[in-house]
Design an enzyme around this catalytic site. Structure first.
Site: not given
Ligand code: ARG
Length: 463
Positions: A153, A274, A280, A287
């Protein structure tokens, strides 16, 4: 009566919807190989003269050279790769070109080409999966005793080792590879000679062409041979499952590389910045691998939908099979390469993993097990006692092993100082020696086992 207004418009649209050359030109090698095998066979059974066969083979060679060199003019008016090559053959060798299509139809031709292409593509994907498995197994060996939190979980559950986590993916990828190999083996039957749908009256030798093209055998039923596309569906299903596994690993890389976790760091080569936030480091490759699952699963559903309800034998609907299959397998191949690069180059933050592994009372199960083993409590009772001790530690804001013995004994008198020996994360993972468990000794043996197996496979492939 229709007037100039309609005469060209529909033709242009018709041409556009009908043409597949933009997609299927990728089959040129397979188309030429299939045509050569067909021509040789027609020569051997006496349907074509030796001179015609020689002219056809020579012309096909020339065309292969032209395409290879980038000098071939593909034409949309000629619809697809089969007609493009045949038309060029006619330009090159004249009338003999028209005899190549004896006892053949584009229906068995395209099915043959597509199976040949798929066989090659699946073989390459299997090889790249092997490389990814090796990369993961090497990481596992290097991190056989690097502790990290194991989750259920996404809540801290029990400590595991990073090596164990890597090997879980090796197991998944091994099954993916086996599924793809299975699909490849089942696809390896030859449709050539089924002709349009019914077979042919020419005395062809289907075994010869099947053998020539490296197929296991000719397909047994001519209707099935030209209408079956389950070989592609099966490959897409296996590809979608594999892509799903890569997506799960991608998700973990995204989470692990985030600042609050900081378990791993992806190198510059696999990160992006970024344009507004200078701090970043984004895991874009992970992704995108995760996202491509949509395409792969989509291709499978799309092709299943295209084929559903098609009457035997060939219908033009089936032309859509190639774009879907190419898209899914290209996405998978690129994803495997990206994942291999990320796994090989990521650096592991042992301290962050270790401190997270100890947080969240991750060794509570070890305490309960100790109460069963040493103090003789039934597991349910031990679970209850441990729950009370965790609650106590939580109230005090300390870890389990920071509770004084006297306080533990106030909850359960059978507890002795020996209990502290099982409360560390290292002791916890070391104790998980059951088959398939996370103990570093197990992980090291499993990683070595995989590396030896993969090595033996590669060596066998070379001989
Ligand atoms: N381009 C076609 C395809 O990919 C080749 C087969 C065409 N056959 C036909 N009967 N129109 O399916």
């Amino acid at each position: 009566m229709w007037g100039g207004r309609f005469a060209t418009g529909p033709d242009a649209v018709m041409r556009e919807i009908n043409a597949s050359i933009g997609v299927d030109k990728r089959l040129w090698r397979e188309d030429i190989a299939g045509s050569k095998a067909h021509a040789r066979m027609l020569g051997a059974v006496g349907v074509l003269s030796a001179a015609d066969v020689e002219a056809i083979l020579g012309g096909l060679e020339t065309i292969a050279g032209e395409i290879e060199a980038g000098g071939f003019a593909f034409s949309e008016a000629l619809e697809d790769i089969h007609m493009n090559i045949e038309a060029r053959l006619r330009e090159l060798i004249g009338e003999a070109a028209g005899r190549l299509h004896t006892a053949r139809s584009r229906n068995d031709q395209v099915a043959t080409d597509f199976r040949l292409w798929l066989r090659g593509a699946l073989g390459e994907i299997e090889a790249s999966l092997t490389e990814l498995m090796e990369t993961l197994a090497r990481k596992a060996l290097a991190h056989a005793d690097t502790v990290m939190p194991g989750f259920t979980h996404l809540q801290t559950a029990q400590p595991v080792t990073f090596g164990h986590h890597c090997l879980a993916y090796v197991e998944m990828l091994a099954r993916d590879r086996a599924r793809l190999a299975d699909a490849r083996a089942r696809a390896n039957e030859c449709p050539l000679g089924a002709a349009a749908l019914a077979g042919t009256s020419f005395p062809i030798d289907r075994r010869a062409t099947a053998r020539d093209l490296g197929f296991d055998r000719p397909m047994a039923n001519s209707l099935d041979a030209v209408s079956a596309r389950d070989f592609a569906l099966e490959a897409l299903a296996a590809a979608a499952i594999a892509q799903g596994h890569l997506s799960r690993l991608s998700e973990e890389l995204v989470v692990w590389s985030s600042a609050p976790f900081a378990f791993v760091r992806l190198p510059d080569a696999f990160s992006t910045g970024s344009s507004i936030m200078p701090q970043k480091r984004n895991p874009d490759a992970a992704e995108l691998v995760r996202a491509k699952t949509g395409r792969t699963a989509g291709s499978f559903v799309a092709l299943l939908t295209v084929l559903k309800g098609l009457p035997l034998a060939y219908s033009k609907d089936m032309q859509e099979d190639k774009a879907l299959t190419f898209e899914a397998l290209d996405a998978l191949a690129l994803s495997i390469a990206a994942m291999t690069g990320m796994v090989a180059s990521l650096s592991v933050n042992d301290e962050a993993m270790r401190s997270a592994a100890g947080a969240g009372y991750s060794t509570a199960t070890d305490l309960a097990d100790w109460l069963v083993r040493v103090a003789g409590l039934p597991f349910r009772a031990a679970h209850h006692v441990t729950g009370r001790l965790v609650a106590l530690a939580e109230t005090r804001g300390v870890a389990l092993d920071a509770l004084p013995l006297a306080d533990m004994q106030a909850v359960e008198p059978a507890i002795t100082g020996e209990v502290f020996g099982v409360l560390s994360v290292d002791a916890s993972v070391r104790s998980r020696t059951s088959e398939g468990g996370t103990a570093p000794a197990n992980v090291e043996a499993a990683a070595r086992g995989w590396l030896a197996r993969l090595d033996a496979e590669t060596a066998a492939d070379r001989t």
